[in-house]
Structures are given as C-alpha cells and as structure tokens.
Scaffold this active site. Sequence first.
Site, PDB file in Angstrom:
ATOM      1  N   ALA A  10      44.744  21.145  79.838  1.00  0.00           N
ATOM      2  CA  ALA A  10      44.656  21.180  81.301  1.00  0.00           C
ATOM      3  C   ALA A  10      43.367  21.818  81.819  1.00  0.00           C
ATOM      4  O   ALA A  10      43.094  21.758  83.021  1.00  0.00           O
ATOM      5  CB  ALA A  10      45.872  21.926  81.871  1.00  0.00           C
ATOM      6  N   LEU A  42      53.070  28.559  74.548  1.00  0.00           N
ATOM      7  CA  LEU A  42      52.840  28.795  73.119  1.00  0.00           C
ATOM      8  C   LEU A  42      52.859  30.279  72.753  1.00  0.00           C
ATOM      9  O   LEU A  42      52.619  30.626  71.596  1.00  0.00           O
ATOM     10  CB  LEU A  42      51.499  28.184  72.699  1.00  0.00           C
ATOM     11  CG  LEU A  42      51.386  26.662  72.917  1.00  0.00           C
ATOM     12  CD1 LEU A  42      49.971  26.185  72.605  1.00  0.00           C
ATOM     13  CD2 LEU A  42      52.399  25.911  72.055  1.00  0.00           C
ATOM     14  N   GLY A  71      44.280  28.657  74.390  1.00  0.00           N
ATOM     15  CA  GLY A  71      43.884  30.007  74.021  1.00  0.00           C
ATOM     16  C   GLY A  71      43.652  30.847  75.253  1.00  0.00           C
ATOM     17  O   GLY A  71      43.543  30.342  76.371  1.00  0.00           O
ATOM     18  N   TYR A 152      40.953  39.359  70.080  1.00  0.00           N
ATOM     19  CA  TYR A 152      40.362  38.024  70.241  1.00  0.00           C
ATOM     20  C   TYR A 152      39.583  37.602  68.990  1.00  0.00           C
ATOM     21  O   TYR A 152      39.918  36.599  68.351  1.00  0.00           O
ATOM     22  CB  TYR A 152      39.441  37.990  71.468  1.00  0.00           C
ATOM     23  CG  TYR A 152      38.931  36.599  71.741  1.00  0.00           C
ATOM     24  CD1 TYR A 152      39.738  35.644  72.368  1.00  0.00           C
ATOM     25  CD2 TYR A 152      37.645  36.204  71.346  1.00  0.00           C
ATOM     26  CE1 TYR A 152      39.286  34.350  72.596  1.00  0.00           C
ATOM     27  CE2 TYR A 152      37.185  34.918  71.572  1.00  0.00           C
ATOM     28  CZ  TYR A 152      38.004  33.998  72.197  1.00  0.00           C
ATOM     29  OH  TYR A 152      37.548  32.711  72.414  1.00  0.00           O
ATOM     30  N   LYS A 156      40.636  35.035  65.984  1.00  0.00           N
ATOM     31  CA  LYS A 156      39.859  33.802  65.735  1.00  0.00           C
ATOM     32  C   LYS A 156      39.336  33.770  64.289  1.00  0.00           C
ATOM     33  O   LYS A 156      39.168  32.689  63.710  1.00  0.00           O
ATOM     34  CB  LYS A 156      38.703  33.695  66.733  1.00  0.00           C
ATOM     35  CG  LYS A 156      39.147  33.458  68.176  1.00  0.00           C
ATOM     36  CD  LYS A 156      39.777  32.085  68.355  1.00  0.00           C
ATOM     37  CE  LYS A 156      40.081  31.771  69.810  1.00  0.00           C
ATOM     38  NZ  LYS A 156      40.723  30.466  69.981  1.00  0.00           N
TER      39      LYS A 156
HETATM   40  P1  NAI Z   1      40.412  27.629  79.407  1.00  0.00           P
HETATM   41  O1  NAI Z   1      41.002  28.876  79.948  1.00  0.00           O
HETATM   42  O2  NAI Z   1      39.568  26.808  80.298  1.00  0.00           O
HETATM   43  O3  NAI Z   1      41.561  26.704  78.790  1.00  0.00           O
HETATM   44  C1  NAI Z   1      42.570  27.223  77.955  1.00  0.00           C
HETATM   45  C2  NAI Z   1      43.828  26.404  78.146  1.00  0.00           C
HETATM   46  O4  NAI Z   1      44.843  26.978  77.296  1.00  0.00           O
HETATM   47  C3  NAI Z   1      44.363  26.413  79.590  1.00  0.00           C
HETATM   48  O5  NAI Z   1      44.635  25.110  80.034  1.00  0.00           O
HETATM   49  C4  NAI Z   1      45.605  27.266  79.474  1.00  0.00           C
HETATM   50  O6  NAI Z   1      46.630  26.922  80.405  1.00  0.00           O
HETATM   51  C5  NAI Z   1      46.046  26.996  78.029  1.00  0.00           C
HETATM   52  N1  NAI Z   1      46.934  28.076  77.592  1.00  0.00           N
HETATM   53  C6  NAI Z   1      46.718  29.405  77.691  1.00  0.00           C
HETATM   54  N2  NAI Z   1      47.803  30.088  77.308  1.00  0.00           N
HETATM   55  C7  NAI Z   1      48.733  29.171  76.964  1.00  0.00           C
HETATM   56  C8  NAI Z   1      50.061  29.268  76.500  1.00  0.00           C
HETATM   57  N3  NAI Z   1      50.687  30.448  76.361  1.00  0.00           N
HETATM   58  N4  NAI Z   1      50.736  28.126  76.228  1.00  0.00           N
HETATM   59  C9  NAI Z   1      50.149  26.909  76.420  1.00  0.00           C
HETATM   60  N5  NAI Z   1      48.868  26.764  76.854  1.00  0.00           N
HETATM   61  C10 NAI Z   1      48.177  27.886  77.137  1.00  0.00           C
HETATM   62  O7  NAI Z   1      39.607  28.079  78.112  1.00  0.00           O
HETATM   63  P2  NAI Z   1      38.488  27.357  77.213  1.00  0.00           P
HETATM   64  O8  NAI Z   1      37.261  28.135  77.354  1.00  0.00           O
HETATM   65  O9  NAI Z   1      38.481  25.909  77.432  1.00  0.00           O
HETATM   66  O10 NAI Z   1      39.041  27.697  75.766  1.00  0.00           O
HETATM   67  C11 NAI Z   1      39.506  26.711  74.837  1.00  0.00           C
HETATM   68  C12 NAI Z   1      39.480  27.342  73.461  1.00  0.00           C
HETATM   69  O11 NAI Z   1      38.128  27.586  73.086  1.00  0.00           O
HETATM   70  C13 NAI Z   1      40.204  28.688  73.378  1.00  0.00           C
HETATM   71  O12 NAI Z   1      40.942  28.735  72.178  1.00  0.00           O
HETATM   72  C14 NAI Z   1      39.079  29.683  73.369  1.00  0.00           C
HETATM   73  O13 NAI Z   1      39.428  30.871  72.708  1.00  0.00           O
HETATM   74  C15 NAI Z   1      38.007  28.914  72.620  1.00  0.00           C
HETATM   75  N6  NAI Z   1      36.650  29.386  72.870  1.00  0.00           N
HETATM   76  C16 NAI Z   1      36.147  29.413  74.154  1.00  0.00           C
HETATM   77  C17 NAI Z   1      34.877  29.883  74.384  1.00  0.00           C
HETATM   78  C18 NAI Z   1      34.285  29.970  75.754  1.00  0.00           C
HETATM   79  O14 NAI Z   1      33.230  30.604  75.922  1.00  0.00           O
HETATM   80  N7  NAI Z   1      34.864  29.345  76.751  1.00  0.00           N
HETATM   81  C19 NAI Z   1      34.021  30.347  73.260  1.00  0.00           C
HETATM   82  C20 NAI Z   1      34.658  30.265  71.965  1.00  0.00           C
HETATM   83  C21 NAI Z   1      35.915  29.792  71.794  1.00  0.00           C
END
Ligand code: NAI
Length: 254
Positions: A10, A42, A71, A152, A156
């Site tokens: 989402a 999750l 995440g 975090y 990871k």
């Molecule tokens: P975001 O916050 O835009 O998207 C994360 C999504 O995970 C959201 O749609 C949220 O509703 C969903 N989510 C969170 N908790 C949940 C739960 N309990 N059950 C079901 N869904 C849940 O974050 P982003 O940046 O797109 O992150 C995606 C992945 O990339 C994450 O695992 C994050 O740790 C990783 N990541 C992100 C970085 C960044 O700078 N944005 C850098 C390195 C890794």
Amino acid sequence: MAVCVISGSASGIGAATRRRCEAAGDRVVGIDLRDAEVEANLSHPEGREKAIAHALEQCQGQIDRLVLCAGVGQTAPLETIPSINYFGAVELLDGLLSSMTGRPGAAAVVLSSNSVRIVPFDDHPFVATLLEGDEAGARKLIEAEQNGFLAYAGGKLALAKAIRHRAMDWGRAGVRLNAIAPGPTDTPLLEQARAVPALAAGLERLPNPLGRHAAPEEIAGIIHFLLSPEAAYIHGSVLFADAGIDAALNPDQL
Ligand code: NAI
C-alpha cells in the site's frame, strides 16, 4: 499471467513494486494493513497466519513471485519492530514456499537494509534470538535494551542471514530467494525517521557517494530485475542498492 504476492503493497517501495509488476502484466495480490487484497496485521502470529491463508486462497495455491516489503522504521513501538520486520517476513517465506515450488521462474525478494553494516551487530544476542525463532524473547530483549537502531538494523541483519540460511532448501525447490539492502529511499518510512531530529542527524552524517536518496521506483526496478529471468543465476544474495554508502563506510568488506 504471473501471480505476484507483495507485502507492504500500500505504500512506498511495495506500492512502487506493485505498479511495476502490474505494468509488466502480472496479477498482484497485495498484503497490507489496509488498501490491499489481503488485509492483515503482520505484527502478531494470528495476523501472519491470516495473511498466508488468504494469500494462498486468492492465488489458488500457485504463486510465481513474492516480494516482502512490509516493515516499520525505528519510530514504531520498539517491541513491534522484530515482530513485523523479521517474523512478518520469514513466516510468510516459510508459509508460501510450497505454493511457489515447481513454478517456472519462481523467485522471491525480501527487503533488508544497508543499515545492517552501519553498526556490526553480528554477535549481538538479539540477532541470534531472532534466528532461533524466539519472538517473545526478541521482544523482551529489545524492550530491555530500548535501542531502536538495534531493533531495526539488527532485525534486518537477521533477515538477511535468514535468506542465506534458506538458500540450499529454496534452490532445491527451484525458487530463487534474494534480499535487497536499500539505502535511504524517499518513502513515508524515511519521512517518519527524518521528523525525529536525532535520527535525521544520523542520516545526514552517513557518507553518501552519489549524494542523494533513492526514489521508490528505482528500488522497485531492482526488485523487478531480481525477479526476472535476467537474474536467473542470482540466488542467496544480499544486493546493496545504497548510493555507495556501504562501500564508503566499509571499503574493505565484501
Ligand atoms: P512504507 O512505510 O512506505 O511502507 C511500508 C508498508 O508496510 C506500509 O504500507 C505499511 O502499512 C506496511 N506495514 C507496516 N506494518 C505492517 C503490519 N503490521 N502488517 C502489515 N503491513 C504493515 O515503507 P518503505 O520505505 O516502502 O519500506 C519498505 C521496506 O523497505 C521496509 O521493510 C523497510 O524497512 C525497507 N527499507 C526502507 C528504506 C527506506 O529508506 N525507505 C531503506 C532500507 C530498507
């Protein structure tokens, strides 16, 4: 038409991956708290069981690609971080493998982070506790430590190791499994971190050879490559996509 299951579909990287897969003609089944085909939380075992059961139902037990993006960052309640970021990924991997086994070109990508090498947590008991599958123990430990960065980055790191630990079994099942370790990517997760002055200052201090953050679409493009036939010999890898931050911090580490 390939069937692609994406958690965290989402927002941010998951949403960009969804758009990318749909543009390529895949049918996407998203898993998220809301705005997804499978709405599940999750952060606890029942939510993860629901996510697996409903995803299998929607895909008639046949999945071609799996991308686990769901995440939270360091600003989330501490004890939820290992539950969502680690168990929310590994339990989906293990619960969905049989639905991918034997599918031509089956592949999965999991979202780790380049933070795994900013502080070396390799020998920290938190990482071992996660790899042992002890969710209650990991939650207890992180509550005692009160360390968001450990929650975090340590989580990871354990996730990246969990990928490598599965390389033999997944390879034999004919399903490629890789992790991507992005650097700062402009998504709501990063925005939440940047709103906290201490976290924003920490991000600013990181040496960034390319001098910029990623757009979520750039990370989605790399995920799409890892899922594609062009990446057919890449398996059990953790691919850093971080503007060279890891290279600048750890130039002699491969
Ligand atoms: P975001 O916050 O835009 O998207 C994360 C999504 O995970 C959201 O749609 C949220 O509703 C969903 N989510 C969170 N908790 C949940 C739960 N309990 N059950 C079901 N869904 C849940 O974050 P982003 O940046 O797109 O992150 C995606 C992945 O990339 C994450 O695992 C994050 O740790 C990783 N990541 C992100 C970085 C960044 O700078 N944005 C850098 C390195 C890794």
